[in-house]
Design a protein around this motif. Sequence first.
Motif, mmCIF file in Angstrom:
data_model
loop_
_atom_site.group_PDB
_atom_site.id
_atom_site.type_symbol
_atom_site.label_atom_id
_atom_site.label_comp_id
_atom_site.label_asym_id
_atom_site.label_seq_id
_atom_site.Cartn_x
_atom_site.Cartn_y
_atom_site.Cartn_z
ATOM 1 N N ALA A 1 -9.131 8.266 -1.033
ATOM 2 C CA ALA A 1 -8.779 7.483 -2.224
ATOM 3 C C ALA A 1 -8.396 6.069 -1.791
ATOM 4 C CB ALA A 1 -7.634 8.138 -2.988
ATOM 5 N N LEU A 2 -9.027 5.049 -2.395
ATOM 6 C CA LEU A 2 -8.782 3.642 -2.066
ATOM 7 C C LEU A 2 -8.016 2.981 -3.216
ATOM 8 C CD1 LEU A 2 -9.429 1.422 0.064
ATOM 9 C CD2 LEU A 2 -11.390 0.812 -1.376
ATOM 10 N N PHE A 3 -6.885 2.331 -2.889
ATOM 11 C CA PHE A 3 -6.015 1.722 -3.898
ATOM 12 C C PHE A 3 -5.897 0.221 -3.662
ATOM 13 C CE2 PHE A 3 -4.719 6.117 -3.481
ATOM 14 C CZ PHE A 3 -4.497 6.527 -4.782
ATOM 15 N N LYS A 4 -5.757 -0.537 -4.747
ATOM 16 C CA LYS A 4 -5.472 -1.960 -4.674
ATOM 17 C C LYS A 4 -4.039 -2.146 -4.174
ATOM 18 C CE LYS A 4 -7.109 -6.123 -5.808
ATOM 19 N NZ LYS A 4 -8.286 -6.709 -5.130
ATOM 20 N N ALA A 5 -3.848 -3.025 -3.208
ATOM 21 C CA ALA A 5 -2.539 -3.153 -2.569
ATOM 22 C C ALA A 5 -1.473 -3.685 -3.523
ATOM 23 C CB ALA A 5 -2.639 -4.059 -1.340
#
Length: 818
Positions: free
Chosen positions: A61-65
Amino acid sequence: MKKLANISKIALLLCVKISINFFTCTTYAESTNESTVISGGITGQVIDPVDNEKIPYATIALFKADTESLINGTITDDEGEFILERVPEGEYFMEVNFLGYNKEVINDIFISSEAGGLNLGKITLERAFETLEGVEVSAERSALEYRLDRRVVNIDRNLQAAGGTVVEALENLPSIQTDAEGNILLRGSSSYTVLIDGRPSPLSGSEALRQIPAGAVEQVEIITNPSARYDPDGSAGIINIIMKKEYQNGFNGLVNMSAGSTWKRSGDFSFNYRRNRLNYFFSGRYAERPRNTSSELFNEIDFDNNTRLLHQYSARIENNDPYAISGGIDYHINDKNVLTFTGEYGHWGWGIDMDSDVNEEYNSTGLFINKHTLTEGKMGGNYLNGRLNFDHKSSNDNKWESSLFVSTWDGNNTLFVNETTLDDSGQSELFSNKHRTGLKADNYEVRFRSDFSKSFSETSKFEAGYQYRLKDETGSFRLYNFIESSDNWIENMDFHNNVLYIRHIHSLYGTYSGELAGFQYQGGLRAEYTDRKLSSDKDYLYDKLDFFPTVHITRQLPNNQQLQTSYSRRINRPEMWSLNPSPSYMDNYMMEVGNPELVPQITNSYELNYMWFNKVGFLSAEAYYRHNKNSFTTDLTLQQDGRMRITNINLGSSLAYGVELSSNLTLSEYFNTFLSANLYNYTIDNEYISENIDNSMFRSDFTLNANIMPIKNTRLQVTGFYRSPSVTHQGRASGFYGVNLALNQDFMERQLSVTLSVRDVFKTMAYSFEATGQESKTNYTYNMEQQVFMLSLRYRINNYQNNRHREDVAPQGGGGMF
């Protein structure tokens, strides 16, 4: 109609949910293209640092910082690798999850147009441990895992299977049903292929599954829509048994023992020794599993202007007594070449002792006859097989594999019947009729395959292969009558027959997989030429070229959701004894005859699957549609002598469609539950009988499995299931339900495990069948063995683990060939 309407509503809701998710994903991709510069993808590989093993199907899962909003997600493939494409410029963090491991968070991920794509390399996940009073207890894996094209059953998590066979391990799982006699059905069909470590079993169907103790098995893979690289045999799909084999250095092993009611007992062991490039493995198993069952038969037959009423009650003891030893060597010549040899010798067996009381009444004459019948039967034989496998992997990830598999087995089926006619009181013997039959079969099988795979990129791959299969089988049937006056057994030449069966199959297949617009896809085509000869009273020849296309498409959706659809064309070929036209005499009431005019059954199978993975488990909904042409079924026909004739016929067609819903939830560290519901309609278009009767029935099967962990190292498992009534071309079968319990306790830091289980707690496992044929009516009831108690022990030597490493059945078998 109401039930069918409910299915339609479920399917509609499922489609709406899928459409919403698809629209959301597509909208996001389009907005990203318009507003942000796309710099490339993020790639990596997830591994276990303890044994450097790859971890397939881990969640990425890739999240915006800055906003912590989810941007993209996927799961790792069979090699533990992943790719996130079309990632916008910016700063991100990533979460990597897999059941039984601690979550790994990767911060400070920067994507820029100048840098292009980003390779994170190897990402390690640490196994989850919880310290309790100084003792480390590792997190447990789920009993059932959903993967891209299959379901994986972790046998150790099913306490009901302790001391039993693979049949007990599978009987309460999605897509699996059990009939009254304990046979495993895959989505209602007994036509499926059984593989052991990716290669064919000497036996087929439930007979193969009954011979294997659950304690010797690591995992079972259920593949309902295999790709073109697999053999197309079996209309319902493939059940692949993965045996335990350790890969850690040094010596280790596993020993299982069990005992239960009606003198059940079994034992098996698996030992392994690895040093440098050589890995040696050796295992053995033995079992005696008698079962006490009973049956009752009511039969009404009209012939010669007379009606015969038959009532038969039978008490029986059935027994399985398999044993086997197997071993092999893995020789890692270097990092790119592996040579493997395996061999197995074993015995498979089934026996029955049956005591029957029979009453015959003839309405037109008023004649009433009492009979008492003793039946002793034994079916079994020995088998020997060996496999030589060579794997080569080039530096550019291209692979070439070749295997040679040779198997031979012999089978003997003997039956002794002593039928005694009694007087009207049922006490005194008037006369007896004794006969015995002998059926012998010898089988020789050879398989050679060679496969090649080439990777063009991280997301595209081409695979192709060739396979040759030879099956050479001979059989004979003999019937002997006992002549009391001479005290001799005399062969009845009316039932003397020999049969020869030779079949050659040449196969070529090719598949291509890739990714397009966020969709992962695979298309394949398999061509098979079959040349078959059956020799009995005359020669029966058959040859045909068949094509088997397959399609698989997967779409990763936001929030750990996944959408899959697939299609495959499959075949169910008749075997020797179902083709042999010579009759086999069973008793004074039944005879069995093969049908040389049988043609293969062709199945077109479609699936649409939706899965949602979350922190507490998963939810899945699977819609399927399976159309069978030339379906096999058993036909009962009344003969002139009053005996029932049993044979196989081809129906016009049959159709099954429905929705399968599943949920696996870990609600707390003390409670885990698995629920499954299969709601479907089954229709038979019966063109064989002149009345052209259409039989159709809605079916619903339910399963509940709950695991309770009240204290450390203790687990209680409760399983309940319901199987609804079913339909055949001549009648209907009743439904049944059951409840099982099991209690497990670990000792000696989990080296020793003790399990106590009881099956069919409430004694509800009974089944009835009604059939209407030409001038006959039959009602049959079968009572399974009830309240079976088992005590099982397991001991691990040097912390023997269920290692995830295995040779994948698809490449290993050249498409499931071996």
